[in-house]
Design a protein around this motif. Structure first.
Motif, PDB file in Angstrom:
ATOM      1  N   MET A   1       0.778  -1.210   0.020  1.00 56.47           N
ATOM      2  CA  MET A   1      -0.059  -0.023  -0.020  1.00 56.47           C
ATOM      3  C   MET A   1       0.878   1.214   0.020  1.00 56.47           C
ATOM      4  O   MET A   1       2.016   1.328   0.481  1.00 56.47           O
ATOM      5  N   ARG A   2       0.255   2.533  -0.579  1.00 61.36           N
ATOM      6  CA  ARG A   2       0.968   3.560  -0.828  1.00 61.36           C
ATOM      7  C   ARG A   2       0.484   4.716  -0.048  1.00 61.36           C
ATOM      8  O   ARG A   2      -0.991   4.552   0.346  1.00 61.36           O
ATOM      9  N   LYS A   3       1.217   5.929   0.031  1.00 61.09           N
ATOM     10  CA  LYS A   3       0.446   6.946   0.983  1.00 61.09           C
ATOM     11  C   LYS A   3      -0.793   7.418   0.020  1.00 61.09           C
ATOM     12  O   LYS A   3      -1.785   7.861   0.522  1.00 61.09           O
ATOM     13  N   GLU A   4      -0.584   7.336  -1.347  1.00 55.86           N
ATOM     14  CA  GLU A   4      -1.437   7.954  -2.337  1.00 55.86           C
ATOM     15  C   GLU A   4      -2.869   7.160  -2.196  1.00 55.86           C
ATOM     16  O   GLU A   4      -3.827   7.539  -2.410  1.00 55.86           O
ATOM     17  N   ASP A   5      -2.606   5.721  -1.813  1.00 57.93           N
ATOM     18  CA  ASP A   5      -3.861   4.836  -1.705  1.00 57.93           C
ATOM     19  C   ASP A   5      -4.653   5.611  -0.462  1.00 57.93           C
ATOM     20  O   ASP A   5      -5.924   5.417  -0.520  1.00 57.93           O
ATOM     21  N   ILE A   6      -3.921   5.796   0.759  1.00 58.07           N
ATOM     22  CA  ILE A   6      -4.682   6.085   1.751  1.00 58.07           C
ATOM     23  C   ILE A   6      -5.288   7.470   1.549  1.00 58.07           C
ATOM     24  O   ILE A   6      -6.508   7.715   1.792  1.00 58.07           O
ATOM     25  N   ASP A   7      -5.045   8.331   0.801  1.00 59.53           N
ATOM     26  CA  ASP A   7      -5.293   9.708   0.644  1.00 59.53           C
ATOM     27  C   ASP A   7      -6.466   9.652  -0.414  1.00 59.53           C
ATOM     28  O   ASP A   7      -7.467  10.370  -0.310  1.00 59.53           O
ATOM     29  N   ARG A   8      -6.379   8.500  -1.222  1.00 62.02           N
ATOM     30  CA  ARG A   8      -7.430   8.333  -2.291  1.00 62.02           C
ATOM     31  C   ARG A   8      -8.735   7.789  -1.625  1.00 62.02           C
ATOM     32  O   ARG A   8      -9.846   8.193  -2.230  1.00 62.02           O
ATOM     33  N   PHE A   9      -8.561   6.877  -0.949  1.00 67.56           N
ATOM     34  CA  PHE A   9      -9.719   5.904  -0.372  1.00 67.56           C
ATOM     35  C   PHE A   9     -10.305   6.260   0.774  1.00 67.56           C
ATOM     36  O   PHE A   9     -11.405   5.505   1.398  1.00 67.56           O
ATOM     37  N   ILE A  10      -9.466   7.076   1.703  1.00 65.59           N
ATOM     38  CA  ILE A  10      -9.859   7.224   3.196  1.00 65.59           C
ATOM     39  C   ILE A  10     -10.122   8.882   3.324  1.00 65.59           C
ATOM     40  O   ILE A  10      -9.346   9.355   3.067  1.00 65.59           O
ATOM     41  N   THR A  11     -11.347   8.862   3.975  1.00 66.31           N
ATOM     42  CA  THR A  11     -11.776  10.254   4.393  1.00 66.31           C
ATOM     43  C   THR A  11     -11.796  10.442   5.885  1.00 66.31           C
ATOM     44  O   THR A  11     -12.458   9.521   6.361  1.00 66.31           O
ATOM     45  N   HIS A  12     -10.931  11.392   6.254  1.00 65.48           N
ATOM     46  CA  HIS A  12     -10.857  11.458   7.831  1.00 65.48           C
ATOM     47  C   HIS A  12     -11.711  12.381   8.289  1.00 65.48           C
ATOM     48  O   HIS A  12     -11.923  13.669   7.792  1.00 65.48           O
ATOM     49  N   HIS A  13     -12.257  12.542   9.298  1.00 66.77           N
ATOM     50  CA  HIS A  13     -13.349  13.158   9.949  1.00 66.77           C
ATOM     51  C   HIS A  13     -12.626  13.605  11.401  1.00 66.77           C
ATOM     52  O   HIS A  13     -12.570  12.425  12.346  1.00 66.77           O
ATOM     53  N   GLY A  14     -12.199  14.664  11.824  1.00 64.89           N
ATOM     54  CA  GLY A  14     -12.107  15.193  13.249  1.00 64.89           C
ATOM     55  C   GLY A  14     -10.435  14.784  13.222  1.00 64.89           C
ATOM     56  O   GLY A  14      -9.803  14.616  14.298  1.00 64.89           O
ATOM     57  N   TYR A  15      -9.781  14.658  12.094  1.00 65.11           N
ATOM     58  CA  TYR A  15      -8.263  14.556  12.211  1.00 65.11           C
ATOM     59  C   TYR A  15      -7.503  15.534  12.772  1.00 65.11           C
ATOM     60  O   TYR A  15      -6.483  15.095  13.504  1.00 65.11           O
ATOM     61  N   GLU A  16      -7.900  16.681  12.756  1.00 66.89           N
ATOM     62  CA  GLU A  16      -7.079  17.731  13.298  1.00 66.89           C
ATOM     63  C   GLU A  16      -7.156  17.536  14.853  1.00 66.89           C
ATOM     64  O   GLU A  16      -6.154  18.047  15.508  1.00 66.89           O
ATOM     65  N   THR A  17      -8.241  16.966  15.389  1.00 66.59           N
ATOM     66  CA  THR A  17      -8.213  16.968  16.771  1.00 66.59           C
ATOM     67  C   THR A  17      -7.176  15.915  17.311  1.00 66.59           C
ATOM     68  O   THR A  17      -6.458  16.151  18.295  1.00 66.59           O
ATOM     69  N   TYR A  18      -6.885  14.915  16.527  1.00 62.20           N
ATOM     70  CA  TYR A  18      -5.856  13.645  16.441  1.00 62.20           C
ATOM     71  C   TYR A  18      -4.573  14.357  16.532  1.00 62.20           C
ATOM     72  O   TYR A  18      -3.693  14.259  17.337  1.00 62.20           O
TER      73      TYR A  18
END
Length: 239
Positions: free
Chosen positions: A59-76
């Motif tokens: 898996m590549r970082k591009e896959d994560i960016d393409r297929f995963i949407t984060h909600h509340g990531y700034e809090t983390y």
């Protein structure tokens, strides 16, 4: 993954029955047809997750960016970069392994508390997938607990599944209307070290696309009685 799991559904009769009985207990007013449909869909979901896990090493970082949407990531990020340590408390929803893989690919690996599998070779294979990008997988042995403590004291991140049985030593809670035990570890660590606990839930939108929801930190209750604090805060998370 969906096709393989749909086929497996007809052969693993015992596991299928367990899933159905649990759904019936959790949703007693649901119709038989609904519970059967949910059980089949759960198998398909697990099949897709299994294929994704096998693909972790490529898996590549591009896959994560393409297929995963984060909600509340700034809090983390705010808590992760504070240097005080943070616990991500998740559950068996969606593909719960994706959070730590994504963070590893972003250069922020974490320490994962994972229950050992019955078969040693399978356990080693799963851990090799989990540790593809720098994360560390530990168990409940003494060395594993020390690793968790060290990670948090050094300002790192610990990922824990909070919806597993806690066994005879766990905290008794009500879960979907039934009495069971939850693990003591997550809240015990948070209360002992004063680190925030962020609930995290992965939801599959369809196919390879996921939403990962990172909730604000749980408000930890402190009464002055360690056992009562552990009971109250564990119940709050399970609820």
């Amino acid at each position: 993954g969906r096709q393989l799991a749909a086929t497996a559904y007809f052969f693993v009769i015992k596991r299928r029955r367990v899933a159905y009985v649990n759904l019936k207990a959790a949703f007693p007013k649901s119709a038989v047809r609904e519970r059967k449909r949910w059980t089949k869909e759960m198998f398909r979901e697990l099949g897709m997750s299994a294929v994704e896990i096998i693909r972790f090493p490529i898996m590549r970082k591009e896959d994560i960016d393409r297929f995963i949407t984060h909600h509340g990531y700034e809090t983390y990020l705010q808590h992760r970069e504070s240097g005080k340590g943070v616990i991500l408390l998740t559950a068996h929803m969606g593909n719960w392994e994706l959070s730590q893989i994504g963070e590893g690919l972003r250069g922020r690996p974490m320490t994962i508390f994972a229950r050992r599998q019955k078969y040693r070779r399978l356990d080693g294979l799963l851990n090799s997938f989990r540790q593809s990008y720098g994360s560390i997988s530990v168990g409940k042995e003494k060395t594993g607990i020390r690793d968790l403590l060290r990670t948090l004291r050094e300002g790192g991140c610990v990922g824990v599944l909070g919806d597993q049985s806690g066994g005879d030593e766990g905290v008794w809670v009500r879960f979907f209307g039934r009495s069971t035990t939850a693990p003591r570890g997550p809240m015990a660590l948070a209360l002992r070290l004063g680190v925030p606990v962020l609930p995290v839930f992965s939801i599959r939108r369809g196919g390879p696309s996921h939403d990962i929801f990172i909730e604000p930190p749980l408000e930890l209750v402190r009464t002055g009685d360690p056992e009562e604090d552990l009971q109250i805060n564990t119940e709050n998370y399970i609820r």
